[in-house]
Design a protein around this motif. Structure first.
Motif, PDB file in Angstrom:
ATOM      1  N   SER A 107       0.822  -1.215   0.000  1.00 58.41           N
ATOM      2  CA  SER A 107       0.000   0.000   0.000  1.00 58.41           C
ATOM      3  C   SER A 107       0.847   1.252   0.000  1.00 58.41           C
ATOM      4  N   PHE A 108       2.072   1.160   0.541  1.00 59.93           N
ATOM      5  CA  PHE A 108       2.970   2.287   0.797  1.00 59.93           C
ATOM      6  C   PHE A 108       2.455   3.183   1.923  1.00 59.93           C
ATOM      7  N   ALA A 109       1.301   2.834   2.517  1.00 64.23           N
ATOM      8  CA  ALA A 109       0.775   3.584   3.653  1.00 64.23           C
ATOM      9  C   ALA A 109       1.367   3.087   4.966  1.00 64.23           C
ATOM     10  N   ASP A 133      11.540 -18.949  -6.603  1.00 64.78           N
ATOM     11  CA  ASP A 133      12.695 -18.707  -7.461  1.00 64.78           C
ATOM     12  C   ASP A 133      13.023 -17.227  -7.574  1.00 64.78           C
ATOM     13  N   SER A 134      12.044 -16.381  -7.284  1.00 68.59           N
ATOM     14  CA  SER A 134      12.262 -14.938  -7.316  1.00 68.59           C
ATOM     15  C   SER A 134      11.078 -14.269  -6.634  1.00 68.59           C
ATOM     16  N   PHE A 135      11.198 -12.965  -6.465  1.00 65.87           N
ATOM     17  CA  PHE A 135      10.114 -12.167  -5.875  1.00 65.87           C
ATOM     18  C   PHE A 135       9.897 -10.935  -6.733  1.00 65.87           C
ATOM     19  N   ALA A 136       8.616 -10.566  -6.934  1.00 67.00           N
ATOM     20  CA  ALA A 136       8.273  -9.363  -7.696  1.00 67.00           C
ATOM     21  C   ALA A 136       7.329  -8.497  -6.874  1.00 67.00           C
ATOM     22  N   LEU A 137       7.602  -7.210  -6.848  1.00 63.19           N
ATOM     23  CA  LEU A 137       6.772  -6.249  -6.125  1.00 63.19           C
ATOM     24  C   LEU A 137       5.735  -5.668  -7.077  1.00 63.19           C
ATOM     25  N   ASP A 138       4.465  -5.742  -6.672  1.00 61.36           N
ATOM     26  CA  ASP A 138       3.354  -5.240  -7.492  1.00 61.36           C
ATOM     27  C   ASP A 138       3.150  -3.755  -7.185  1.00 61.36           C
ATOM     28  N   ILE A 139       3.634  -2.892  -8.055  1.00 61.37           N
ATOM     29  CA  ILE A 139       3.697  -1.447  -7.802  1.00 61.37           C
ATOM     30  C   ILE A 139       2.533  -0.773  -8.506  1.00 61.37           C
ATOM     31  N   GLU A 140       1.437  -0.575  -7.793  1.00 62.56           N
ATOM     32  CA  GLU A 140       0.286   0.057  -8.421  1.00 62.56           C
ATOM     33  C   GLU A 140      -0.640   0.786  -7.461  1.00 62.56           C
ATOM     34  N   ALA A 141      -0.607   0.488  -6.174  1.00 59.98           N
ATOM     35  CA  ALA A 141      -1.526   1.121  -5.227  1.00 59.98           C
ATOM     36  C   ALA A 141      -1.266   2.623  -5.145  1.00 59.98           C
ATOM     37  N   SER A 142      -2.351   3.396  -5.111  1.00 57.58           N
ATOM     38  CA  SER A 142      -2.228   4.863  -5.098  1.00 57.58           C
ATOM     39  C   SER A 142      -2.861   5.470  -3.858  1.00 57.58           C
ATOM     40  N   VAL A 144      -1.392   6.403  -1.094  1.00 56.13           N
ATOM     41  CA  VAL A 144      -0.551   7.461  -0.527  1.00 56.13           C
ATOM     42  C   VAL A 144      -0.465   8.627  -1.498  1.00 56.13           C
ATOM     43  N   ARG A 145      -0.727   9.814  -0.979  1.00 59.18           N
ATOM     44  CA  ARG A 145      -0.598  11.041  -1.761  1.00 59.18           C
ATOM     45  C   ARG A 145       0.158  12.076  -0.953  1.00 59.18           C
ATOM     46  N   PRO A 146       0.959  12.903  -1.626  1.00 60.79           N
ATOM     47  CA  PRO A 146       1.117  13.033  -3.077  1.00 60.79           C
ATOM     48  C   PRO A 146       1.947  11.890  -3.660  1.00 60.79           C
ATOM     49  N   ALA A 147       1.998  11.838  -4.980  1.00 52.85           N
ATOM     50  CA  ALA A 147       2.740  10.775  -5.656  1.00 52.85           C
ATOM     51  C   ALA A 147       4.219  10.824  -5.311  1.00 52.85           C
ATOM     52  N   SER A 148       4.744  12.000  -5.018  1.00 51.62           N
ATOM     53  CA  SER A 148       6.166  12.118  -4.667  1.00 51.62           C
ATOM     54  C   SER A 148       6.482  11.354  -3.384  1.00 51.62           C
ATOM     55  N   LEU A 149       5.574  11.394  -2.404  1.00 53.90           N
ATOM     56  CA  LEU A 149       5.765  10.635  -1.166  1.00 53.90           C
ATOM     57  C   LEU A 149       5.664   9.135  -1.452  1.00 53.90           C
ATOM     58  N   ARG A 150       4.722   8.755  -2.305  1.00 54.31           N
ATOM     59  CA  ARG A 150       4.578   7.352  -2.696  1.00 54.31           C
ATOM     60  C   ARG A 150       5.865   6.849  -3.348  1.00 54.31           C
ATOM     61  N   THR A 151       6.424   7.663  -4.239  1.00 49.99           N
ATOM     62  CA  THR A 151       7.671   7.290  -4.904  1.00 49.99           C
ATOM     63  C   THR A 151       8.797   7.147  -3.891  1.00 49.99           C
ATOM     64  N   TYR A 187      -2.310   9.948 -12.143  1.00 46.62           N
ATOM     65  CA  TYR A 187      -2.238   8.722 -11.346  1.00 46.62           C
ATOM     66  C   TYR A 187      -0.899   8.594 -10.616  1.00 46.62           C
ATOM     67  N   TRP A 188       0.212   8.691 -11.359  1.00 46.24           N
ATOM     68  CA  TRP A 188       1.535   8.582 -10.719  1.00 46.24           C
ATOM     69  C   TRP A 188       2.529   9.413 -11.523  1.00 46.24           C
ATOM     70  N   PRO A 189       2.480  10.732 -11.371  1.00 45.94           N
ATOM     71  CA  PRO A 189       3.419  11.589 -12.111  1.00 45.94           C
ATOM     72  C   PRO A 189       4.866  11.243 -11.769  1.00 45.94           C
ATOM     73  N   GLY A 190       5.700  11.256 -12.767  1.00 41.87           N
ATOM     74  CA  GLY A 190       7.128  11.000 -12.546  1.00 41.87           C
ATOM     75  C   GLY A 190       7.427   9.591 -12.089  1.00 41.87           C
TER      76      GLY A 190
END
Length: 301
Positions: A107-109, A133-142, A144-151, A187-190
């Motif tokens: 969530s990034f929250a 065999d590996s791990f992948a992070l699903d990067i899509e939840a929005s 957290v705002r602003p997008a800069s903090l999420r990033t 949605y996710w600037p930058g």
């Protein structure tokens, strides 16, 4: 986190923020888990979770090389959903010659929860001692705002995962596609493709052209090719490993699937898949295992 790991996380994050846009030094890590035809199972595919061995047998029959298996998401009460069934999936897949990539939706929250749950997947062992065999992070939840903090939180989490996983463990980044980001600019600037390339070995763009109401062989091929080209441009690496997720299998026509496979032929991604296993029809599996010759377009643009 031990102080030494904190220092390493800080160093990794600083490198990602200030380093020039050159190819990430990841040649020592293996990308094999992301190669070829894949399929996906999320935590809501209850029938498959009830009979993991049967599901894996069907995947192997259909030519699947990698199973992408969800271990949880931020809304669940536990770090690993259906721990015992996770182990059964991993054991059955390895016995059948398939690889298994774990994936988690943060969530990034709650950074501590996101880190703990992702690391639980990386460190998971089945009753037989098998691991993903590996791990992948699903990067899509929005959330957290602003997008800069999420990033900022995304990059910190990514640095923690890379530090904990070590230099030789492959990590994947499941990301929005560049075309979708252009269609939804708020949605996710930058979106930080270039920085993420410092931590992740493979990009898995969610190139869901059907969500954009794009249909037909040529339009689908053009949409998907633009996503692949966009990630190569944004990472400044024309050879960045990409596993192309073409969209929701149950909403695709035969012509849509043909366009997907034309993009695969033209763009030569490391691997490819549709979402998800329970929604994939028999005719679609046939198309996915019969790649067309390179089309007249040739270039992936």
């Amino acid at each position: 986190m031990p102080s030494g790991k904190k220092v390493l996380v800080a160093a990794l994050l600083a490198a990602a923020l200030i380093a020039p846009a050159t190819r990430a030094s990841v040649s020592s890590r293996q990308h094999a888990a992301y190669a070829g035809l894949g399929t996906w199972v999320d935590i809501y595919a209850t029938a498959n979770w009830a009979e993991p061995e049967r599901a894996v047998a069907a995947m192997a029959r259909d030519g699947v090389r990698t199973l992408y298996l969800q271990t949880g998401n931020y809304s669940q009460r536990v770090d690993l959903v259906r721990r015992r069934a996770l182990g059964r999936f991993v054991d059955a897949a390895h016995a059948a010659g398939l690889r298994v990539v774990a994936w988690y939706l943060p969530s990034f929250a709650d950074p501590a929860q996101d880190s703990r749950r992702a690391l639980a997947a990386i460190r998971f062992r089945s009753a037989r001692g098998e691991r993903f065999d590996s791990f992948a992070l699903d990067i899509e939840a929005s959330l957290v705002r602003p997008a800069s903090l999420r990033t900022q939180r995304l990059l910190r989490l990514s640095a923690r995962l890379r530090a904990a996983a070590g230099a030789h463990y492959a990590l994947g980044a499941i990301t929005p596609g560049p075309v979708g980001l252009r269609r939804h600019p708020t949605y996710w600037p930058g979106f930080p493709y270039r920085q993420l390339a410092r931590f992740y070995d493979v990009f898995l763009p969610m190139a869901y052209f059907t969500d954009a109401h794009v249909h037909g062989s040529s339009p689908a091929r053009a949409y998907l090719a633009a996503d692949v080209a966009g990630i190569r441009a944004r990472t400044a690496n024309p050879h960045v490993p990409i596993h192309l997720i073409g969209g929701i299998a149950g909403t695709m026509s035969a012509a849509d699937t043909e366009g997907f496979m034309r993009a695969v032929a033209d763009c030569s991604p490391l691997g490819f898949s549709l979402y998800e296993f329970p929604l994939t029809r028999r005719a679609t599996w046939t198309a996915l295992t019969t790649p067309p010759a390179t089309s007249a377009h040739a270039a992936c643009t």
